[in-house]
Motif scaffolding. Structure first.
Motif, PDB file in Angstrom:
ATOM      1  N   THR A  46      39.088  36.194  48.487  1.00 55.31           N
ATOM      2  CA  THR A  46      39.992  37.007  47.833  1.00 55.31           C
ATOM      3  C   THR A  46      41.094  37.437  48.647  1.00 55.31           C
ATOM      4  O   THR A  46      42.252  37.566  48.304  1.00 55.31           O
ATOM      5  CB  THR A  46      39.088  38.194  47.125  1.00 55.31           C
ATOM      6  N   LYS A  47      40.795  38.089  50.037  1.00 54.57           N
ATOM      7  CA  LYS A  47      41.888  38.729  50.678  1.00 54.57           C
ATOM      8  C   LYS A  47      42.971  37.534  51.181  1.00 54.57           C
ATOM      9  O   LYS A  47      44.086  37.785  51.405  1.00 54.57           O
ATOM     10  CB  LYS A  47      41.256  39.375  51.972  1.00 54.57           C
ATOM     11  N   LYS A  48      42.245  36.258  51.666  1.00 54.87           N
ATOM     12  CA  LYS A  48      42.915  35.163  52.141  1.00 54.87           C
ATOM     13  C   LYS A  48      43.902  34.755  50.882  1.00 54.87           C
ATOM     14  O   LYS A  48      45.210  34.478  51.040  1.00 54.87           O
ATOM     15  CB  LYS A  48      42.201  34.208  52.390  1.00 54.87           C
ATOM     16  N   LEU A  49      43.432  34.758  49.712  1.00 53.45           N
ATOM     17  CA  LEU A  49      44.336  34.425  48.578  1.00 53.45           C
ATOM     18  C   LEU A  49      45.376  35.417  48.173  1.00 53.45           C
ATOM     19  O   LEU A  49      46.550  35.152  47.880  1.00 53.45           O
ATOM     20  CB  LEU A  49      43.544  34.048  47.371  1.00 53.45           C
ATOM     21  N   THR A  50      44.865  36.575  48.267  1.00 52.51           N
ATOM     22  CA  THR A  50      46.003  37.914  48.237  1.00 52.51           C
ATOM     23  C   THR A  50      47.280  37.674  49.096  1.00 52.51           C
ATOM     24  O   THR A  50      48.300  37.785  48.904  1.00 52.51           O
ATOM     25  CB  THR A  50      45.311  39.166  48.268  1.00 52.51           C
ATOM     26  N   ALA A  52      48.005  34.642  50.838  1.00 52.07           N
ATOM     27  CA  ALA A  52      48.697  33.712  50.660  1.00 52.07           C
ATOM     28  C   ALA A  52      49.431  33.491  49.173  1.00 52.07           C
ATOM     29  O   ALA A  52      50.830  32.971  49.230  1.00 52.07           O
ATOM     30  CB  ALA A  52      47.856  32.532  50.398  1.00 52.07           C
ATOM     31  N   LEU A  53      49.137  34.246  48.108  1.00 45.84           N
ATOM     32  CA  LEU A  53      49.648  34.077  46.693  1.00 45.84           C
ATOM     33  C   LEU A  53      50.234  35.471  46.200  1.00 45.84           C
ATOM     34  O   LEU A  53      50.665  35.548  45.288  1.00 45.84           O
ATOM     35  CB  LEU A  53      48.621  33.821  45.747  1.00 45.84           C
ATOM     36  N   ASP A  54      50.171  36.590  47.192  1.00 49.76           N
ATOM     37  CA  ASP A  54      50.801  37.961  46.936  1.00 49.76           C
ATOM     38  C   ASP A  54      50.116  38.349  45.513  1.00 49.76           C
ATOM     39  O   ASP A  54      51.005  38.695  44.482  1.00 49.76           O
ATOM     40  CB  ASP A  54      52.291  37.916  46.955  1.00 49.76           C
ATOM     41  N   LEU A  55      48.768  38.685  45.318  1.00 48.60           N
ATOM     42  CA  LEU A  55      48.297  38.918  44.191  1.00 48.60           C
ATOM     43  C   LEU A  55      48.391  40.485  43.729  1.00 48.60           C
ATOM     44  O   LEU A  55      48.469  41.250  44.707  1.00 48.60           O
ATOM     45  CB  LEU A  55      46.691  38.496  44.076  1.00 48.60           C
ATOM     46  N   LYS A  57      46.652  43.885  41.841  1.00 53.06           N
ATOM     47  CA  LYS A  57      45.608  44.637  42.160  1.00 53.06           C
ATOM     48  C   LYS A  57      44.666  43.941  40.826  1.00 53.06           C
ATOM     49  O   LYS A  57      43.578  43.597  41.334  1.00 53.06           O
ATOM     50  CB  LYS A  57      45.532  46.144  41.874  1.00 53.06           C
ATOM     51  N   GLU A  58      45.198  43.771  39.918  1.00 56.66           N
ATOM     52  CA  GLU A  58      44.166  43.140  38.588  1.00 56.66           C
ATOM     53  C   GLU A  58      43.950  41.851  38.917  1.00 56.66           C
ATOM     54  O   GLU A  58      42.926  41.506  38.823  1.00 56.66           O
ATOM     55  CB  GLU A  58      45.079  43.380  37.193  1.00 56.66           C
ATOM     56  N   GLN A  59      44.818  41.099  39.406  1.00 57.71           N
ATOM     57  CA  GLN A  59      44.626  39.682  39.755  1.00 57.71           C
ATOM     58  C   GLN A  59      43.424  39.710  40.919  1.00 57.71           C
ATOM     59  O   GLN A  59      42.492  38.885  40.907  1.00 57.71           O
ATOM     60  CB  GLN A  59      45.725  38.946  40.265  1.00 57.71           C
ATOM     61  N   GLN A  60      43.601  40.462  41.907  1.00 59.86           N
ATOM     62  CA  GLN A  60      42.684  40.616  42.947  1.00 59.86           C
ATOM     63  C   GLN A  60      41.167  40.850  42.499  1.00 59.86           C
ATOM     64  O   GLN A  60      40.249  40.206  42.954  1.00 59.86           O
ATOM     65  CB  GLN A  60      42.903  41.691  43.919  1.00 59.86           C
ATOM     66  N   VAL A  61      41.138  41.716  41.382  1.00 60.64           N
ATOM     67  CA  VAL A  61      39.697  42.280  40.817  1.00 60.64           C
ATOM     68  C   VAL A  61      39.344  40.756  40.109  1.00 60.64           C
ATOM     69  O   VAL A  61      37.925  40.449  40.253  1.00 60.64           O
ATOM     70  CB  VAL A  61      39.939  43.140  39.867  1.00 60.64           C
ATOM     71  N   GLU A  62      39.992  40.106  39.286  1.00 52.15           N
ATOM     72  CA  GLU A  62      39.775  38.849  38.656  1.00 52.15           C
ATOM     73  C   GLU A  62      39.328  37.691  39.490  1.00 52.15           C
ATOM     74  O   GLU A  62      38.279  37.084  39.303  1.00 52.15           O
ATOM     75  CB  GLU A  62      40.575  38.351  37.612  1.00 52.15           C
ATOM     76  N   VAL A  63      40.183  37.557  40.643  1.00 51.28           N
ATOM     77  CA  VAL A  63      39.836  36.591  41.711  1.00 51.28           C
ATOM     78  C   VAL A  63      38.513  36.896  42.225  1.00 51.28           C
ATOM     79  O   VAL A  63      37.677  35.950  42.753  1.00 51.28           O
ATOM     80  CB  VAL A  63      40.955  36.497  42.672  1.00 51.28           C
ATOM     81  N   GLN A  64      38.231  38.178  42.684  1.00 50.39           N
ATOM     82  CA  GLN A  64      36.945  38.542  43.457  1.00 50.39           C
ATOM     83  C   GLN A  64      35.924  38.028  42.719  1.00 50.39           C
ATOM     84  O   GLN A  64      34.874  37.745  43.196  1.00 50.39           O
ATOM     85  CB  GLN A  64      37.063  40.197  43.660  1.00 50.39           C
ATOM     86  N   GLU A  65      35.740  38.451  41.170  1.00 48.52           N
ATOM     87  CA  GLU A  65      34.713  37.943  40.232  1.00 48.52           C
ATOM     88  C   GLU A  65      34.483  36.561  40.269  1.00 48.52           C
ATOM     89  O   GLU A  65      33.403  36.207  40.577  1.00 48.52           O
ATOM     90  CB  GLU A  65      35.080  38.530  38.769  1.00 48.52           C
ATOM     91  N   LEU A  66      35.533  35.794  40.336  1.00 48.80           N
ATOM     92  CA  LEU A  66      35.402  34.243  40.392  1.00 48.80           C
ATOM     93  C   LEU A  66      34.866  34.053  41.698  1.00 48.80           C
ATOM     94  O   LEU A  66      34.109  32.971  41.706  1.00 48.80           O
ATOM     95  CB  LEU A  66      36.903  33.548  40.094  1.00 48.80           C
ATOM     96  N   MET A  67      35.224  34.574  42.844  1.00 48.83           N
ATOM     97  CA  MET A  67      34.918  34.054  43.972  1.00 48.83           C
ATOM     98  C   MET A  67      33.557  34.381  44.241  1.00 48.83           C
ATOM     99  O   MET A  67      32.688  33.753  44.804  1.00 48.83           O
ATOM    100  CB  MET A  67      35.854  34.709  45.103  1.00 48.83           C
ATOM    101  N   ASP A 120      52.477  31.160  37.120  1.00 52.01           N
ATOM    102  CA  ASP A 120      52.950  29.776  37.058  1.00 52.01           C
ATOM    103  C   ASP A 120      53.232  29.625  38.321  1.00 52.01           C
ATOM    104  O   ASP A 120      52.726  28.394  38.959  1.00 52.01           O
ATOM    105  CB  ASP A 120      54.019  29.393  36.084  1.00 52.01           C
ATOM    106  N   GLU A 121      54.011  30.373  39.195  1.00 47.95           N
ATOM    107  CA  GLU A 121      54.297  29.965  40.370  1.00 47.95           C
ATOM    108  C   GLU A 121      52.996  30.103  41.462  1.00 47.95           C
ATOM    109  O   GLU A 121      52.835  29.285  42.352  1.00 47.95           O
ATOM    110  CB  GLU A 121      55.340  30.966  41.054  1.00 47.95           C
ATOM    111  N   GLN A 122      52.445  31.042  41.248  1.00 46.66           N
ATOM    112  CA  GLN A 122      51.136  31.348  42.056  1.00 46.66           C
ATOM    113  C   GLN A 122      50.306  29.949  41.870  1.00 46.66           C
ATOM    114  O   GLN A 122      49.620  29.659  42.954  1.00 46.66           O
ATOM    115  CB  GLN A 122      50.634  32.409  41.709  1.00 46.66           C
ATOM    116  N   TYR A 123      50.073  29.657  40.634  1.00 45.97           N
ATOM    117  CA  TYR A 123      49.075  28.607  40.263  1.00 45.97           C
ATOM    118  C   TYR A 123      49.754  27.242  40.947  1.00 45.97           C
ATOM    119  O   TYR A 123      48.711  26.664  41.444  1.00 45.97           O
ATOM    120  CB  TYR A 123      49.068  28.280  38.736  1.00 45.97           C
ATOM    121  N   LYS A 124      50.950  26.942  40.985  1.00 44.09           N
ATOM    122  CA  LYS A 124      51.319  25.755  41.467  1.00 44.09           C
ATOM    123  C   LYS A 124      50.993  25.755  43.209  1.00 44.09           C
ATOM    124  O   LYS A 124      50.680  24.754  43.551  1.00 44.09           O
ATOM    125  CB  LYS A 124      52.894  25.663  41.280  1.00 44.09           C
ATOM    126  N   LYS A 125      51.434  26.924  43.742  1.00 45.02           N
ATOM    127  CA  LYS A 125      51.056  27.353  45.324  1.00 45.02           C
ATOM    128  C   LYS A 125      49.606  27.106  45.354  1.00 45.02           C
ATOM    129  O   LYS A 125      49.366  26.283  46.339  1.00 45.02           O
ATOM    130  CB  LYS A 125      51.463  28.595  45.585  1.00 45.02           C
TER     131      LYS A 125
END
Length: 145
Positions: A46-50, A52-55, A57-67, A120-125
């Motif tokens: 999650t921290k690596k994606l944060t 790389a993608l500039d996530l 706080k809300e995105q970080q929580v959701e990505v953390q759950e998925l990871m 969209d931009e984050q997803y492409k990256k």
């Protein structure tokens, strides 16, 4: 002429030593990841994606759950493989179509979740990062068994 041969031998020797250290580094990283818990792996990813993608706080929580879900599955698979290595039936078992379908279904599900979490931009990256990672995985030499 002798100097040229000596330089060539030195160069070949240097190449061999450099390749060995790369292999040791990769194996050390694998061992470190095996030693981590699923929660720790999820946090690191999650921290690596944060970064790389500039996530947000809300995105970080959701990505953390998925990871965390992915890391738990990965840990479970590692444990299963370790148990299978000790048993004799593991040597004869190869991945079935059902196993491959399950793995691909999980991959599709994770991709859809990431698409809903990221802009969209984050997803492409993120997709470019995944493509690069898959290329690197394909280029790695398979370990001899």
């Amino acid at each position: 002429m002798k100097k040229l041969i000596l330089i060539a031998i030195a160069f070949v020797t240097l190449q061999a030593v450099a390749q060995d250290t790369k292999k040791e580094h990769r194996n050390g990283k694998k061992e470190m990841m095996k030693a981590l818990s699923a929660e720790e792996m999820a946090t690191i990813m999650t921290k690596k994606l944060t970064l790389a993608l500039d996530l947000t706080k809300e995105q970080q929580v959701e990505v953390q759950e998925l990871m965390l879900i992915q890391a738990t599955d990965r840990k479970q698979k590692i444990d299963e493989r370790a148990k299978m290595k000790t048993s004799k039936e593991a040597k004869t078992k190869s991945p079935s179509a059902e196993d491959i379908n399950k793995r691909l279904d999980k991959k599709i599900e994770a991709k859809q979740k990431m698409k809903s979490i990221l802009t969209d931009e984050q997803y492409k990256k993120w997709e470019r990062m995944q493509e690069k990672r898959e290329k690197q995985e394909k280029q790695k030499p398979k370990m001899k068994r």
